[in-house]
Design an enzyme around this catalytic site. Structure first.
Site, mmCIF file in Angstrom:
data_model
loop_
_atom_site.group_PDB
_atom_site.id
_atom_site.type_symbol
_atom_site.label_atom_id
_atom_site.label_comp_id
_atom_site.label_asym_id
_atom_site.label_seq_id
_atom_site.Cartn_x
_atom_site.Cartn_y
_atom_site.Cartn_z
ATOM 1 N N GLY A 104 0.599 -1.378 0.195
ATOM 2 C CA GLY A 104 -0.035 -0.094 -0.068
ATOM 3 C C GLY A 104 0.595 0.757 -0.009
ATOM 4 O O GLY A 104 0.109 2.230 -0.010
ATOM 5 N N VAL A 112 3.907 6.808 -1.602
ATOM 6 C CA VAL A 112 4.318 7.753 -1.808
ATOM 7 C C VAL A 112 6.176 6.784 -1.313
ATOM 8 O O VAL A 112 5.780 5.996 -0.674
ATOM 9 C CB VAL A 112 4.217 8.704 -1.055
ATOM 10 C CG1 VAL A 112 5.344 9.933 -0.474
ATOM 11 C CG2 VAL A 112 2.612 9.442 -1.008
ATOM 12 N N HIS A 130 7.228 7.333 5.922
ATOM 13 C CA HIS A 130 6.599 8.400 6.217
ATOM 14 C C HIS A 130 6.127 7.321 7.639
ATOM 15 O O HIS A 130 5.194 6.673 6.795
ATOM 16 C CB HIS A 130 5.474 8.960 5.355
ATOM 17 C CG HIS A 130 5.296 8.949 4.226
ATOM 18 N ND1 HIS A 130 5.454 8.331 3.528
ATOM 19 C CD2 HIS A 130 3.777 8.867 4.703
ATOM 20 C CE1 HIS A 130 4.046 7.318 2.947
ATOM 21 N NE2 HIS A 130 2.868 7.947 3.655
ATOM 22 N N HIS A 169 3.267 7.465 10.104
ATOM 23 C CA HIS A 169 1.931 7.752 9.861
ATOM 24 C C HIS A 169 2.021 7.933 11.454
ATOM 25 O O HIS A 169 1.565 6.877 12.107
ATOM 26 C CB HIS A 169 0.409 7.182 9.777
ATOM 27 C CG HIS A 169 0.737 6.548 8.041
ATOM 28 N ND1 HIS A 169 -0.533 7.819 7.070
ATOM 29 C CD2 HIS A 169 1.700 6.857 6.948
ATOM 30 C CE1 HIS A 169 -0.165 7.546 5.866
ATOM 31 N NE2 HIS A 169 0.922 7.153 5.765
#
Length: 150
Positions: free
Chosen positions: A96, A99, A103, A105
């Site tokens: 999934g 980008v 990063h 979350h």
């Protein structure tokens, strides 16, 4: 991806709106609001250096990311009265990742939130329903394979 093939995933690096959404930063990482929040206060923390996978992060980058996580959580407790948090990252397109810039979350959670409240990993990671416990022998065998792999 083969050598020389362009990475099809976008990055955060050149997004001109990050400055207005930035909450905190330190030497190697930056924390900013996501454009499509799951809940109000949904924050992304990423290294300033563009890397796609967690394994590419240096020890120092991990330290700076975790330092910002602590700072952000304190702020989210004050501003959004967060009672708990979800932390997640996706790695690889199959998992999934949309980008090509690692990063983390950070989602503040509190009573009355909408969306997934009962975190059940099998539901969240596409394994609905119940599953029997694996036999101890199977788990020991897999653990041995993983320990012995190079």
């Amino acid at each position: 991806m083969t050598v020389g093939q362009a990475n099809p995933l976008p990055s955060f690096i050149n997004d001109p709106t990050i400055g207005d959404r930035t909450i905190a930063e330190n030497g190697l990482a930056i924390a900013f609001l996501g454009k499509q929040p799951i809940v109000p206060g949904h924050v992304l923390i990423c290294p300033k250096r563009e890397v796609a996978k967690s394994e590419e992060l240096s020890f120092e980058e991990w330290c700076d990311i975790l330092e910002l996580k602590e700072i952000i959580c304190k702020k989210l407790k004050i501003v959004f009265q967060a009672e708990g948090f979800n932390f997640a990252w996706n790695e690889g397109e199959l998992a999934g990742q949309s980008v090509a810039h690692f990063h983390l979350h950070v989602l503040p959670r509190k009573t009355g939130d909408t969306g997934i409240l009962e975190y059940e990993p099998r539901k969240f990671l596409y394994r609905p329903g119940t599953r029997d416990l694996s036999p101890q022998e199977e788990l020991a065998s897999i653990a041995s394979l993983l320990r012995d792999s190079n």
